[in-house]
Design an enzyme around this catalytic site. Structure first.
Site, PDB file in Angstrom:
ATOM      1  N   ASP A 120       0.799  -1.218   0.000  1.00 53.74           N
ATOM      2  CA  ASP A 120       0.000   0.000   0.000  1.00 53.74           C
ATOM      3  C   ASP A 120       0.835   1.273   0.000  1.00 53.74           C
ATOM      4  O   ASP A 120       0.367   2.339  -0.385  1.00 53.74           O
ATOM      5  CB  ASP A 120      -0.923  -0.003   1.228  1.00 53.74           C
ATOM      6  CG  ASP A 120      -2.006  -1.053   1.094  1.00 53.74           C
ATOM      7  OD1 ASP A 120      -2.291  -1.463  -0.052  1.00 53.74           O
ATOM      8  OD2 ASP A 120      -2.567  -1.468   2.125  1.00 53.74           O
ATOM      9  N   CYS A 133      -1.123  -7.680  -0.121  1.00 55.66           N
ATOM     10  CA  CYS A 133      -1.053  -6.437   0.651  1.00 55.66           C
ATOM     11  C   CYS A 133       0.235  -6.339   1.459  1.00 55.66           C
ATOM     12  O   CYS A 133       0.709  -5.240   1.760  1.00 55.66           O
ATOM     13  CB  CYS A 133      -2.234  -6.346   1.617  1.00 55.66           C
ATOM     14  SG  CYS A 133      -3.842  -6.622   0.858  1.00 55.66           S
ATOM     15  N   HIS A 146      -9.724  -2.064  -2.136  1.00 54.81           N
ATOM     16  CA  HIS A 146      -8.609  -2.055  -3.089  1.00 54.81           C
ATOM     17  C   HIS A 146      -8.854  -3.043  -4.231  1.00 54.81           C
ATOM     18  O   HIS A 146      -9.414  -4.124  -4.007  1.00 54.81           O
ATOM     19  CB  HIS A 146      -7.305  -2.446  -2.387  1.00 54.81           C
ATOM     20  CG  HIS A 146      -6.883  -1.457  -1.336  1.00 54.81           C
ATOM     21  ND1 HIS A 146      -5.847  -1.687  -0.462  1.00 54.81           N
ATOM     22  CD2 HIS A 146      -7.369  -0.228  -1.026  1.00 54.81           C
ATOM     23  CE1 HIS A 146      -5.702  -0.645   0.328  1.00 54.81           C
ATOM     24  NE2 HIS A 146      -6.612   0.250   0.020  1.00 54.81           N
ATOM     25  N   ASP A 186      -6.830  -4.989  -5.529  1.00 56.30           N
ATOM     26  CA  ASP A 186      -6.138  -6.271  -5.339  1.00 56.30           C
ATOM     27  C   ASP A 186      -6.923  -7.226  -4.441  1.00 56.30           C
ATOM     28  O   ASP A 186      -6.479  -8.341  -4.186  1.00 56.30           O
ATOM     29  CB  ASP A 186      -4.695  -6.075  -4.835  1.00 56.30           C
ATOM     30  CG  ASP A 186      -4.613  -5.577  -3.403  1.00 56.30           C
ATOM     31  OD1 ASP A 186      -5.658  -5.188  -2.836  1.00 56.30           O
ATOM     32  OD2 ASP A 186      -3.488  -5.555  -2.849  1.00 56.30           O
TER      33      ASP A 186
END
Lengths: 532, 532
Positions: free
Chosen positions: B205, B514, B325, B327
């Site tokens: 991130d 992440c 997000h 992802d």
């Protein structure tokens, strides 16, 4: 001193009339006349005075839609002439020689409201007729003020008269349960048949029973909500009648009604004293929308309620609930001691406490709902231990308890309640997520829904309570939730009747209170004796 | 034709300098010089012309913060003088007698952005010196246009060079798993220690690795997100260096960064062709906030990404997810056939299908999570049959599937994908309710959170995948979710490595992707060969 009082003549004494009596300028029956207040004009004095001068009764232009006045010249005559109101603002009184008293019959046309304090002033003037170049002038004027009687709600502590319930295709057993309860309580049962309810079973939401009262007459008045679903026509077509009044307020804007417009969201407390002020007729409770985009209860309805003055409304926060009505979280029951009642509050705190005790006692495997055949939406029975261990449910109920406690504080302050006036009824809630039917990106909001039938959503008929059957865990052959509620309420002399509303009401987002309505006797206390 | 290209000199070749090389007007090393483009001024002609007229190199005022130009009179000299840019807009060229070529060294100072197309024009003019009453006039002007090279992201299909992971107090095993995976894939592992990550484990991130490229030089550039949490200083202090550039964009407004500013919300597809347009460097994917009040990704970041032009960004709808997000719902893996990759999409549909098959096969009682000691928040293992029968979970996942399908349609259209280019990876989501810490009446919103470790949130190192271990139901000694993922991906020559991130990442709302970051080799395709 006390002043004079007018009733809004909102009943319909003539069964063939199409509207309430206050909507026309006719007077066709003695019954209609009995709803009116007498106004007596006393004219003592030399007859010449009345021969030379014109005696006039008049009202202001602003009041011409607030009152109606009828007059009959001969006492024995049934024909009464409409002489003031609805466009007429002055009347030349015809006085017979030597006549001392002239009797007028006065009806209210409108309840107090945001632009109407309820006070109407009548003037009587002795006029010198107009002559050449000199207009009509007043020699003398006397005035009289009437107050229009308010609409008054009746709390659970008042004696029930009639119970209403809808008959729909699947609720025969439920109606029978309500019939038995009504019989026990010595009430009349009125069943609204399917052709009149049009499959709308939520009779609590459609209307609120109250009454209006003057020293000469009292009659019940149904307040019709702007909800306008299947039951929409029922109050007007079936309840309005001789000595049964009707009033309605629509929504302020053209927006269609919301859930908060339903009158399950309109309750009234028993008599209380708060912050040194007495409320001998109790206080109205309405559920408000603080943050949701949802429109709140119609402003026209709120203005009407506030303008009655005698039951000064309180707004509670109920918008955290999916349906959002005050009757989902509170009820009042009569009690022989203290203030004469208890406030019942739905309580996740009390429910978790009870379930943890039962787990400790070794009943962790007992499941709920227990005894339900009907299952919808894949709801599965869960054990006490599973419910206690469900962290998601726990957090959600902590949040719900905060919402209830927020209201609890308001209620304590605004109704002047002490801790011992409140009983917490075990209840859990689970989140209901409003998912879009046709998908577009949007925010999903979560609101609360009863996790099992909502026990505070009960019908109160004197000491006979009709409580939604919770179908809780069976311990020693008895539902432990029912047992707990009995433990809490029976010492007050109350009789707990648990009524199965699971498939017929609960799974449709309501319970016993939502599915019934009660007309009650008026207060013995007269509203005009209330201290300002 | 192709024109000339400038690099933004955003690395820091001098280890003792405090800023990137483009932030000062010094040139102290050969390395720094190598980042610059050579601009050669050819001056053939009679010396007298250059004696009588003044040769000037100049740029427009608007470009003076876009480029820097250095010049050394003597070839053997290490000292280069800063002659243009940063306030200097013209330079009088000193030409030696007979000198034909003058070499300047040019650096870009800024990447293309919303107010900067990336084109910089240099002018060289032969000026007649000013005389009495006559100002300096131009006899002849020639121009040269440079394009500043864009910042380019690298998709999962490019060869990995270095893997980054944070070391925090509880993730020793996780780091070891990543080390093994990196070793298998032939990558370098870089561990960011706790004193540098300040307990912030979400290294995906904090930054995005990319590169910038000119014919004479290519170097990696880290894009630092405006997220600004524990890892905030890491990219600038530890990654910026010789031949490793750095760029950052803050938030547009003074509002603090939101979850959508994190670069887990910034991904890039492999090369695609869509609507007859080729994207040989892929297209950038960012998750957007359509309806939530949540601020979207910083407009400054979005403007920057769009202005690079070569990887034309697509906005997806991810705000229905709690973290939000891209992802969390998609990944790309290399494939030997078709378009050279597959798009992996998280799929509740695929998950329910799999679980129903397993139930049919008689494994309804197998539970998940299976094999987890660590339990938090009262989450309880549930059987396949219980999960299937949970109507609430079913409805929620149907909603999540609709959100994913909304994105699926965008992806198919904007990346030109066919059904066979997409693989649905079994995944369930459950609702996360954002409950207020300190209670005030407010709307509760519900968003989605992975119901078990989110398998598409994987790290892709060539054919070696590091997939969050789902801890699914064990059937015949094997997790049926892992088995299904292997069935889907192994035929593509991919190696599935399931990594336990349950307590260390998953329960903290993230997964393997992440918690890692990857620097990859640049595309072999040169951006300047892209068709407009």
């Amino acid at each position: 001193g006390k002043g004079a009082i007018l009733l809004v003549n909102c009943d319909r004494d003539n069964p063939t009339a199409e509207e309430e009596d206050n909507k026309d300028t006719k007077l066709t029956s003695i019954q209609d006349l009995e709803d009116m207040s007498r106004m007596i004009l006393t004219t003592q004095g030399p007859d010449e005075v009345f021969a030379n001068y014109q005696l006039t009764l008049h009202i202001s232009k602003a009041d011409d839609d607030k009152v109606g006045v009828f007059y009959s010249q001969r006492k024995e005559q049934i024909y009464y002439k409409h002489i003031l109101g609805s466009g007429k603002i002055s009347y030349h009184v015809e006085r017979n020689l030597g006549q001392v008293q002239t009797v007028f019959y006065v009806e209210g046309l409108k309840f107090p409201d945001i632009n109407f304090s309820g006070l109407v002033t009548f003037h009587t003037s002795l006029l010198e007729p107009a002559r050449k170049g000199v207009p009509e002038t007043s020699l003398f004027t006397d005035s009289l003020v009437f107050r229009v009687a308010p609409w008054i709600m009746t709390p659970n502590t008042l004696q029930p008269v009639s119970v209403y319930v809808c008959s729909v295709d699947d609720n025969k057993d439920f109606v029978e349960h309500i019939r038995k309860l009504a019989t026990k309580a010595g009430c009349n049962l009125i069943i609204c048949p399917e052709e009149e309810n049009r499959k709308d079973r939520w009779i609590q939401d459609e209307m609120e029973f109250g009454y209006t009262q003057a020293p000469h007459k009292t009659f019940p008045v149904v307040f019709d909500s702007p909800r306008n679903r299947g039951l929409n026509d029922f109050p007007f077509k079936k309840i309005l009648g001789p000595d049964f009044g009707y009033v309605k307020r629509e929504r302020s804007s053209k927006k269609s009604a919301t859930t908060l417009d339903s009158f399950g969201n309109l309750e009234v407390s028993p008599p209380v004293t708060a912050k040194s002020k007495e409320y001998p007729l109790g206080r109205i409770l309405i559920g408000a929308s603080f943050p949701r985009n949802n429109s709140p209860m119609s402003q026209l309805v709120k203005d009407f309620l506030k303008s009655q003055v005698v039951q000064s409304p309180i707004e509670l926060y109920t918008d955290w609930l999916f349906v959002g009505h005050v009757d989902e979280i509170l009820s009042f029951v009569p009690a022989p001691d203290q203030k004469g009642f208890r406030l019942l509050l739905a309580s996740p705190r009390a429910c978790f406490k009870l379930l943890k005790e039962k787990e400790k006692e070794g009943y962790g495997k007992a499941k709920m709902p227990e005894g339900i055949e009907f299952q919808e939406d894949g709801r599965q029975p869960r054990s006490i231990s599973e419910i206690i261990a469900d962290g998601f449910l726990k957090k959600w109920n902590e949040y719900c308890q905060k919402c209830i406690d927020w209201n609890r504080n308001i209620l304590k302050e605004e109704l002047g309640l002490a801790e011992e006036d409140i009983i917490e009824i075990p209840q859990l809630f689970h989140p209901f997520l409003e998912l879009p039917r046709s998908f577009v990106p949007q925010v999903i909001t979560a609101s609360a829904e009863a996790y099992f039938p909502d026990m505070v959503n009960m019908i109160v008929l004197g000491k006979h309570l009709g409580i939604p059957k919770p179908f809780g865990p069976i311990i020693d052959g008895q539902c432990c939730l029912e047992k707990e509620v009995r433990r809490l309420l029976e010492p007050l002399g109350l009789s707990c009747n648990f009524i199965d509303d699971y498939g017929t009401y609960y799974l449709k987002f309501g319970d016993v209170h939502c599915g019934t309505n009660v007309r009650r006797k008026p207060f013995s206390f007269k509203w005009w004796n209330m201290r300002p």
